[in-house]
Scaffold this motif. Structure first.
Motif, PDB file in Angstrom:
ATOM      1  N   LEU A   1     102.420 -42.159  68.244  1.00 24.47           N
ATOM      2  CA  LEU A   1     102.697 -42.059  66.811  1.00 24.47           C
ATOM      3  C   LEU A   1     101.844 -42.968  65.937  1.00 24.47           C
ATOM      4  CD1 LEU A   1     106.607 -41.908  66.887  1.00 24.47           C
ATOM      5  CD2 LEU A   1     105.015 -40.004  66.593  1.00 24.47           C
ATOM      6  N   ASP A   2     101.010 -43.808  66.527  1.00 28.14           N
ATOM      7  CA  ASP A   2     100.293 -44.795  65.720  1.00 28.14           C
ATOM      8  C   ASP A   2      99.411 -44.156  64.650  1.00 28.14           C
ATOM      9  OD1 ASP A   2      99.320 -47.419  64.980  1.00 28.14           O
ATOM     10  OD2 ASP A   2      97.469 -46.870  65.992  1.00 28.14           O
ATOM     11  N   SER A   3      98.649 -43.128  65.014  1.00 29.10           N
ATOM     12  CA  SER A   3      97.738 -42.513  64.047  1.00 29.10           C
ATOM     13  C   SER A   3      98.494 -41.973  62.831  1.00 29.10           C
ATOM     14  CB  SER A   3      96.939 -41.395  64.718  1.00 29.10           C
ATOM     15  OG  SER A   3      96.108 -40.741  63.783  1.00 29.10           O
ATOM     16  N   SER A   4      99.593 -41.246  63.070  1.00 27.44           N
ATOM     17  CA  SER A   4     100.351 -40.678  61.958  1.00 27.44           C
ATOM     18  C   SER A   4     101.095 -41.760  61.181  1.00 27.44           C
ATOM     19  CB  SER A   4     101.327 -39.612  62.477  1.00 27.44           C
ATOM     20  OG  SER A   4     102.221 -40.155  63.434  1.00 27.44           O
ATOM     21  N   MET A   5     101.551 -42.812  61.869  1.00 31.57           N
ATOM     22  CA  MET A   5     102.209 -43.909  61.159  1.00 31.57           C
ATOM     23  C   MET A   5     101.225 -44.646  60.267  1.00 31.57           C
ATOM     24  SD  MET A   5     105.446 -44.256  61.378  1.00 31.57           S
ATOM     25  CE  MET A   5     106.896 -43.890  62.374  1.00 31.57           C
ATOM     26  N   ARG A   6      99.997 -44.859  60.763  1.00 32.14           N
ATOM     27  CA  ARG A   6      98.981 -45.513  59.935  1.00 32.14           C
ATOM     28  C   ARG A   6      98.738 -44.696  58.659  1.00 32.14           C
ATOM     29  NH1 ARG A   6      95.510 -49.450  61.910  1.00 32.14           N
ATOM     30  NH2 ARG A   6      95.867 -50.054  64.090  1.00 32.14           N
ATOM     31  N   GLU A   7      98.662 -43.384  58.836  1.00 32.63           N
ATOM     32  CA  GLU A   7      98.422 -42.523  57.689  1.00 32.63           C
ATOM     33  C   GLU A   7      99.580 -42.592  56.702  1.00 32.63           C
ATOM     34  OE1 GLU A   7      97.517 -37.788  56.742  1.00 32.63           O
ATOM     35  OE2 GLU A   7      97.384 -38.578  58.789  1.00 32.63           O
ATOM     36  N   ARG A   8     100.811 -42.601  57.202  1.00 32.54           N
ATOM     37  CA  ARG A   8     101.967 -42.665  56.310  1.00 32.54           C
ATOM     38  C   ARG A   8     102.025 -44.002  55.576  1.00 32.54           C
ATOM     39  NH1 ARG A   8     107.415 -41.382  59.181  1.00 32.54           N
ATOM     40  NH2 ARG A   8     108.132 -41.467  57.000  1.00 32.54           N
ATOM     41  N   PHE A   9     101.820 -45.082  56.299  1.00 34.14           N
ATOM     42  CA  PHE A   9     101.898 -46.386  55.657  1.00 34.14           C
ATOM     43  C   PHE A   9     100.717 -46.634  54.727  1.00 34.14           C
ATOM     44  CE2 PHE A   9     105.020 -47.448  58.980  1.00 34.14           C
ATOM     45  CZ  PHE A   9     105.964 -48.125  58.210  1.00 34.14           C
ATOM     46  N   SER A  10      99.554 -46.088  55.045  1.00 33.74           N
ATOM     47  CA  SER A  10      98.399 -46.283  54.168  1.00 33.74           C
ATOM     48  C   SER A  10      98.605 -45.597  52.827  1.00 33.74           C
ATOM     49  CB  SER A  10      97.120 -45.748  54.836  1.00 33.74           C
ATOM     50  OG  SER A  10      97.189 -44.339  54.999  1.00 33.74           O
ATOM     51  N   SER A  11      99.387 -44.509  52.811  1.00 29.23           N
ATOM     52  CA  SER A  11      99.672 -43.832  51.550  1.00 29.23           C
ATOM     53  C   SER A  11     100.538 -44.689  50.632  1.00 29.23           C
ATOM     54  CB  SER A  11     100.376 -42.498  51.816  1.00 29.23           C
ATOM     55  OG  SER A  11     101.682 -42.711  52.332  1.00 29.23           O
ATOM     56  N   ALA A  12     101.200 -45.662  51.240  1.00 28.12           N
ATOM     57  CA  ALA A  12     102.043 -46.563  50.454  1.00 28.12           C
ATOM     58  C   ALA A  12     101.461 -47.973  50.430  1.00 28.12           C
ATOM     59  CB  ALA A  12     103.458 -46.604  51.035  1.00 28.12           C
ATOM     60  N   ALA A  13     100.137 -48.056  50.677  1.00 26.84           N
ATOM     61  CA  ALA A  13      99.499 -49.364  50.826  1.00 26.84           C
ATOM     62  C   ALA A  13      99.578 -50.209  49.563  1.00 26.84           C
ATOM     63  CB  ALA A  13      98.041 -49.185  51.245  1.00 26.84           C
ATOM     64  N   ALA A  14      99.748 -49.555  48.401  1.00 26.43           N
ATOM     65  CA  ALA A  14      99.807 -50.321  47.154  1.00 26.43           C
ATOM     66  C   ALA A  14     101.047 -51.213  47.113  1.00 26.43           C
ATOM     67  CB  ALA A  14      99.797 -49.377  45.947  1.00 26.43           C
ATOM     68  N   ARG A  15     102.043 -50.865  47.859  1.00 24.58           N
ATOM     69  CA  ARG A  15     103.249 -51.677  47.875  1.00 24.58           C
ATOM     70  C   ARG A  15     103.010 -52.895  48.771  1.00 24.58           C
ATOM     71  NH1 ARG A  15     107.893 -46.972  48.543  1.00 24.58           N
ATOM     72  NH2 ARG A  15     107.235 -45.700  46.747  1.00 24.58           N
ATOM     73  N   PRO A  16     103.382 -54.080  48.344  1.00 23.89           N
ATOM     74  CA  PRO A  16     103.005 -55.296  49.067  1.00 23.89           C
ATOM     75  C   PRO A  16     103.604 -55.410  50.461  1.00 23.89           C
ATOM     76  CG  PRO A  16     104.595 -55.771  47.306  1.00 23.89           C
ATOM     77  CD  PRO A  16     104.130 -54.359  47.109  1.00 23.89           C
ATOM     78  N   ASP A  17     104.723 -54.749  50.714  1.00 21.47           N
ATOM     79  CA  ASP A  17     105.353 -54.894  52.023  1.00 21.47           C
ATOM     80  C   ASP A  17     104.951 -53.805  53.001  1.00 21.47           C
ATOM     81  OD1 ASP A  17     106.582 -52.889  50.627  1.00 21.47           O
ATOM     82  OD2 ASP A  17     108.598 -53.344  51.352  1.00 21.47           O
ATOM     83  N   ALA A  18     104.034 -52.921  52.601  1.00 17.25           N
ATOM     84  CA  ALA A  18     103.673 -51.796  53.465  1.00 17.25           C
ATOM     85  C   ALA A  18     103.035 -52.274  54.763  1.00 17.25           C
ATOM     86  CB  ALA A  18     102.728 -50.853  52.724  1.00 17.25           C
ATOM     87  N   ARG A  19     102.097 -53.209  54.681  1.00 17.41           N
ATOM     88  CA  ARG A  19     101.412 -53.684  55.881  1.00 17.41           C
ATOM     89  C   ARG A  19     102.384 -54.381  56.825  1.00 17.41           C
ATOM     90  NH1 ARG A  19      96.407 -54.558  57.778  1.00 17.41           N
ATOM     91  NH2 ARG A  19      96.060 -56.355  59.137  1.00 17.41           N
ATOM     92  N   ASN A  20     103.263 -55.212  56.263  1.00 21.26           N
ATOM     93  CA  ASN A  20     104.238 -55.904  57.106  1.00 21.26           C
ATOM     94  C   ASN A  20     105.189 -54.920  57.779  1.00 21.26           C
ATOM     95  OD1 ASN A  20     103.167 -58.376  56.410  1.00 21.26           O
ATOM     96  ND2 ASN A  20     104.615 -58.727  54.721  1.00 21.26           N
ATOM     97  N   ALA A  21     105.571 -53.868  57.066  1.00 21.62           N
ATOM     98  CA  ALA A  21     106.474 -52.871  57.639  1.00 21.62           C
ATOM     99  C   ALA A  21     105.801 -52.132  58.784  1.00 21.62           C
ATOM    100  CB  ALA A  21     106.919 -51.888  56.556  1.00 21.62           C
TER     101      ALA A  21
END
Length: 314
Positions: free
Chosen positions: A30-50
């Motif tokens: 699931l890593d590839s699809s999770m990276r894509e999902r979280f990158s779409s919300a990268a503007a939010r400061p907690d996205a990378r930590n999540a």
């Protein structure tokens, strides 16, 4: 359910993994699809930590069984499933249709519909019809596409054998009987690799690579069993096989190459010679690498016995 005519039925064998299956790693799947999902919300400061929190929990954990949990369901009934997915950093209580939602929660992100389909084994371009709840139910309760394909392949093979009749099968048996140790020792190393690939094909494996080369990472043959699970083979051929032994570093090289492949394949080391004591001890410890030496190889070629049975009898 499969129904075959009486002249074909004896040649039908239900599909099954050739060897015990190593469940896919949740992070790797699931890593590839999770990276894509979280990158779409990268503007939010907690996205990378999540994302990093999910990755830490998912890495090394096998993918649990996908379940359809109705919104009004008693969660106690699904407690084991919920806990299994939670250990992988996933909140399985809800599957979302919008991949940009359901990313941050106390129990990790929810699966998106395309991720649920990936877990179940559907191709990425598979089209589902209906509202979200119906699509989740379709994915969770459907037969795996790999199983359906494997069943179709085994039925087709039975039909071909039934049409071919006894003469074809007898000819194949007679050809196998001709493989003496001396004939195997006389093969060129490239012919030896193809010889091993042909034995796998005879046993029902789908061979995708037959023959290695520079930079092959120690993998000479890549094949898949009837359910789509891979095996990798490194072949070591000697002109005077009975006098030569394969050292432990060769098994370590193959094991290392297999460890970085996805999905994880079952590694085999095949030789017309022998294995050193160190090689046998290291390979058999924790079942790292399956070993086939000269006598076992000849028995595999001559007897017509399936690879899984040949290895099991050793």
């Amino acid at each position: 359910m499969a129904a075959l005519f009486s002249e074909t039925a004896p040649f039908f064998t239900p599909p099954s993994p050739a060897f015990e299956v190593q469940e896919p790693d949740t992070f790797a799947l699931l890593d590839s699809s999770m990276r894509e999902r979280f990158s779409s919300a990268a503007a939010r400061p907690d996205a990378r930590n999540a994302y990093q929190a999910w990755a830490a929990r998912a890495r090394g954990n096998p993918v649990p069984m996908l379940v359809d949990i109705p919104e009004d369901a008693d969660e106690d009934r699904y407690r084991n499933d919920i806990c299994a997915w939670r250990a992988c950093g996933i909140d399985i209580r809800r599957v979302v249709s919008d991949p940009q939602t359901g990313l941050r929660g106390p129990n990790g992100p929810c699966l998106a519909l395309d991720q649920a389909a990936l877990v179940r084994g559907f191709p990425t371009d598979w089209i589902f019809q209906g509202p979200r709840g119906e699509v989740v139910r379709q994915i969770a309760t459907a037969s795996s596409p790999q199983v359906a394909r494997a069943l179709g392949d085994t039925i087709a093979a039975a039909l071909r054998l039934g049409e071919a009749g006894a003469p074809v099968r007898q000819a194949a048996d007679q050809e196998a009987q001709g493989w003496s140790r001396a004939k195997i020792d006389a093969l060129h190393h490239a012919d030896f690799e193809r010889f091993v690939a042909e034995l796998l094909h005879r046993d029902g494996f789908r061979v995708e690579q037959a023959g290695g080369g520079s930079g092959d990472g120690g993998v000479d043959v890549l094949a898949y069993d009837s359910l789509g699970y891979p095996i990798v083979v490194q072949c070591k051929h000697f002109q005077h096989g009975v006098k030569r032994s394969v050292p432990a570093n060769v098994a370590r090289e193959l094991f290392g190459a297999a460890a970085i492949m996805r999905p994880h394949p079952r590694p085999f080391l095949v030789t017309n010679g022998r294995f050193t004591t160190d090689c046998r001890v290291w390979s058999t410890s924790e079942d790292r690498v399956r070993l086939i030496d000269g006598p076992t190889l000849q028995r595999w070629a001559v007897s017509g016995t399936h690879l899984s049975d040949v290895v099991a009898r050793r």
